[in-house]
Design an enzyme around this catalytic site. Structure first.
Site, PDB file in Angstrom:
ATOM      1  N   ASP A 272      10.018   5.681 -10.261  1.00  0.00           N
ATOM      2  CA  ASP A 272       9.601   6.384 -11.477  1.00  0.00           C
ATOM      3  C   ASP A 272      10.381   7.679 -11.686  1.00  0.00           C
ATOM      4  O   ASP A 272      10.685   8.065 -12.822  1.00  0.00           O
ATOM      5  CB  ASP A 272       8.096   6.685 -11.428  1.00  0.00           C
ATOM      6  CG  ASP A 272       7.251   5.421 -11.551  1.00  0.00           C
ATOM      7  OD1 ASP A 272       7.803   4.390 -11.970  1.00  0.00           O
ATOM      8  OD2 ASP A 272       6.059   5.471 -11.222  1.00  0.00           O
TER       9      ASP A 272
ATOM     10  N   LYS B 147      -0.618  -4.355  -3.411  1.00  0.00           N
ATOM     11  CA  LYS B 147      -1.892  -3.740  -3.021  1.00  0.00           C
ATOM     12  C   LYS B 147      -1.964  -2.330  -3.605  1.00  0.00           C
ATOM     13  O   LYS B 147      -1.312  -1.412  -3.110  1.00  0.00           O
ATOM     14  CB  LYS B 147      -2.031  -3.683  -1.503  1.00  0.00           C
ATOM     15  CG  LYS B 147      -3.319  -3.021  -1.025  1.00  0.00           C
ATOM     16  CD  LYS B 147      -3.350  -2.936   0.489  1.00  0.00           C
ATOM     17  CE  LYS B 147      -4.595  -2.204   0.972  1.00  0.00           C
ATOM     18  NZ  LYS B 147      -4.568  -0.767   0.625  1.00  0.00           N
TER      19      LYS B 147
ATOM     20  N   SER C 148       0.811  -1.210   0.000  1.00  0.00           N
ATOM     21  CA  SER C 148       0.000   0.000   0.000  1.00  0.00           C
ATOM     22  C   SER C 148       0.852   1.271   0.000  1.00  0.00           C
ATOM     23  O   SER C 148       1.522   1.576  -0.974  1.00  0.00           O
ATOM     24  CB  SER C 148      -0.957  -0.039   1.191  1.00  0.00           C
ATOM     25  OG  SER C 148      -1.985   0.908   1.048  1.00  0.00           O
TER      26      SER C 148
END
Length: 703
Positions: free
Chosen positions: A477, A491, A466
């Site tokens: 990224d 998740k 999460s």
């Protein structure tokens, strides 16, 4: 008088428990009115506001039935096939029952479960009287979740005969005398039987509602009043109490740990191992006997309002059952749960003649005291505030790189993950959210500059989920740091908490809360962590069982999707140095003895997990045990010391369950694991040191 009275309470408690065991099945449990209303209200909220809109109909009703039975008897040790056939006649009626405020179906099933539970454990105790023949070539199925249900009582008893035989053999292989084996297993099964008589309607309702909510989607949960309170405590890392970690051991609530600075520790009157036999409220309240009471109920009695008095009747750790009791008066206070707070350390990495200092920040959860923040408390507790302080300290210590250790961090506050990301990337998007209507919103932070712009690594494992995945994915990224470890949980959904009492305008807490999925989050590159998780740049071995842990282990997980990337600008390109980082890591992995031992342990543990069937022949089992012992002895001889790891706890098993060892042995084992060398963190620190070196070389070339 106190000694006699205390002994009488203990004696009566054990007599009461024994009488209950002799009386047959526990009394049937029945639903309460507010539980039926809470289920109905939950159905309305889930049907209209959940991200994955699933109507409560016959199809969902059948899924709820299957999941409820699975939660009660996951390894198929208790129910018979005839029980299941009977239950399934109502598989399409649960939906209508919920809307009619009728919970008789799940409670009827649970009452059968309790009956079977008592029958099976009573039979297990009877088997201890005769013993077993371990020269026979028999096998026991360890993992039974896919096995058929026993068809007859005789078939079930044979299954339990093998289960008890395996329990006995494990103790025998560890060198336990026969009389001690009988005593140990007798107490184990007796304690299990006693638990059957402690179930309450709240337990049944919580299990049923878990079956309902999880049938929609894995991360939607119902939280009863007590569970909601515990969730709140875990988020704000504080509670009001006495500062003691409690554990149930042989019908006693036992002090396992004293929180430094808490009322219990400051009083100087309590010690680890002391047993709480009575609790009283205020200076004059009546002592309530708690011997044989479930530990969560004892905790409720001990917690309370700040600055109020609680009195404890204590049987000291070194006293026998007839020992002298001690009455301890404590004033409740705020207790900070610092074990779950962010912590830092500094490690030195030597690379030839060069030494580098690497700072490590361990973050077990993304915590935030929501209530204090809403109140405008300037000193409210949060993960980002604590990490900011630690980063400032590490910068003063002039570290060459920072590792954020998110292993087994299951998530928490989404805003905290966003804020923490800003510490390393500055202003910009962090994730994208899509709600149930398909609307996409970009979430980011407005921090003008990053707190740390130096070399960065994020260490994750299968337990990182999460909010941890949001942070790790954003760092990846942006090309801001190197992600190291195992693939994460997977998740990629966002939950909100719905207070059912507020929805019903109910003035007192009765109906509990729903932790409900309302959105799916996506990476700023357009992908999602859902199902696939975050794939590390450098993969390290781990002890996680991917078949049982992770989003892919759920049968109704949301699928992996892709959307358009957000508008963001990468801050670096870690990919340019990854080949060299991987090469240096591989070279160390081939020569570092601790790392090689870790890989060996991981492979050995995987082999053990894949064994669904185990022999009950003593000669075969003893040969397998000796192989494991010789393997560890060879390792010890090679490096002149023993090895402590998660795998060793399996390989050197003593056949005992956690609460069957002495408290001192449990604590010593925990300390040994805590003090053991963290091979994965050590390698992560070396990888980041390499990254710092390669970044400097690259920068020098560019200049």
């Amino acid at each position: 008088m106190r000694t006699k009275f205390g002994l009488l309470l203990v004696f009566l408690a054990f007599v009461s428990s024994a009488q209950a065991l002799e009386a047959g099945s526990p009394p049937p449990l029945a639903p309460e009115e507010e539980q039926a209303k809470a289920a109905h209200l939950s159905a309305q909220v889930l049907t209209y506001y959940h991200y994955k809109k699933v109507p409560l109909d016959d199809a969902l009703s059948e899924k709820i039935m299957n999941r409820y039975i699975e939660l009660l008897d996951p390894e198929r040790f208790f129910f018979l096939q005839s029980d299941i056939d009977q239950f399934m006649t109502n598989r399409d009626k649960i939906d209508d029952a919920i809307f009619s405020d009728d919970l008789s179906i799940p409670f009827a099933i649970f009452n059968v479960y309790e009956q079977r539970y008592v029958e099976r454990l009573t039979y297990a105790r009877e088997l201890l009287k005769t013993g077993f023949d371990f020269s026979k070539n028999e096998e026991f199925t360890l993992i039974r979740d896919k096995e058929p249900w026993p068809k007859t009582t005789a078939e079930s008893q044979d299954l339990w005969r093998k289960r008890v035989k395996n329990d006995w053999l494990r103790l025998k292989l560890a060198g336990t005398p026969e009389a001690t084996i009988r005593e140990t297993l007798g107490k184990r099964y007796g304690n299990s039987l006693a638990r059957a008589y402690k179930y309450k309607s709240d337990d049944v309702f919580q299990t049923f509602m878990t079956a309902y909510t999880n049938s929609i989607e894995p991360h939607t949960d119902y939280l009863g009043v007590a569970a909601a309170s515990d969730f709140d405590i875990s988020m704000k890392l504080s509670l009001v109490g006495i500062g003691a970690v409690l554990q149930e051991r042989d019908e006693y609530t036992t002090i396992r740990e004293l929180v430094p600075g808490g009322p219990a520790q400051l009083s100087g009157q309590l010690a680890v191992g002391d047993r709480i036999v009575g609790v009283a409220q205020g200076k004059d309240g009546t002592l309530v006997d708690v011997v044989g009471t479930r530990v969560n109920e004892v905790v409720k009695l001990i917690r309370g309002e700040k600055d109020t008095v609680v009195r404890l009747d204590i049987l000291p750790s070194d006293a026998g059952l007839d020992g002298k009791h001690r009455l301890v008066t404590l004033v409740r206070d705020n207790i900070s749960l610092d074990k779950q707070a962010a912590k830092k350390s500094v490690q030195i990495v030597k690379d030839g003649d060069i030494s580098r200092k690497i700072g490590v920040i361990s973050l077990p959860t993304f915590y935030e005291d929501f209530d204090a923040r809403r109140r405008g408390d300037k000193d409210y507790r949060s993960a980002s505030r604590d990490v900011a302080k630690l980063l400032a300290e590490l910068e003063k210590e002039k570290v060459d790189g920072v590792v954020i250790d998110l292993r087994n961090n299951g998530g928490g506050s989404l805003p905290q993950a966003i804020e923490l990301t800003g510490f390393f990337v500055g202003k910009g998007p962090v994730l994208q959210q899509r709600n149930g209507d398909g609307e996409i919103r970009v979430n980011g932070n407005k921090r003008a500059t990053a707190l740390w712009t130096g070399p960065l690594a994020v260490l994750i494992n299968r337990g990182s989920a999460s909010a941890s995945e949001i942070f790790a994915a954003a760092i990846q990224d942006y090309g801001r740091g190197v992600i190291i470890g195992e693939p994460s949980f997977g998740k990629g959904t966002v939950q909100t908490v719905v207070d059912l009492d507020e929805e019903a305008r109910n003035p007192k807490p009765e109906f509990g809360e729903l932790k409900m999925t309302v959105a799916q989050f996506f990476r700023i590159n357009g992908g999602t962590t859902q199902l696939r998780g975050v794939t590390p740049d450098i993969v390290l071995p781990g002890f996680s069982d991917e078949e049982k842990l992770g989003e892919s282990s759920y049968d109704n997980a949301l699928p992996w999707l892709q959307i358009k990337p957000a508008n963001y600008k990468p801050l670096g390109d870690i990919k340019t140095v990854l080949p060299e980082l991987q090469s240096r890591h591989d070279a160390r992995a081939k020569t570092d003895k601790d790392f090689k031992d870790l890989v060996e342990d991981v492979n050995e543990l995987d082999d053990l997990r894949n064994k669904r069937i185990i022999s009950l022949n003593e000669t075969e089992r003893r040969a397998e045990r000796e192989r494991q012992v010789n393997r560890l002895k060879a390792r010890e001889a090679a490096d002149g010391k023993g090895s402590v790891s998660q795998a060793d706890l399996v390989f050197q098993e003593d056949g005992l369950q956690a609460n069957e060892r002495s408290l001192s042995a449990d604590i010593a084992s925990e300390k040994a694991l805590k003090d053991a060398k963290d091979v994965l963190l050590d390698e992560t620190v070396h990888i980041l040191s390499d990254a710092a070196d390669l970044t400097k070389v690259k920068s020098a070339k560019n200049n």
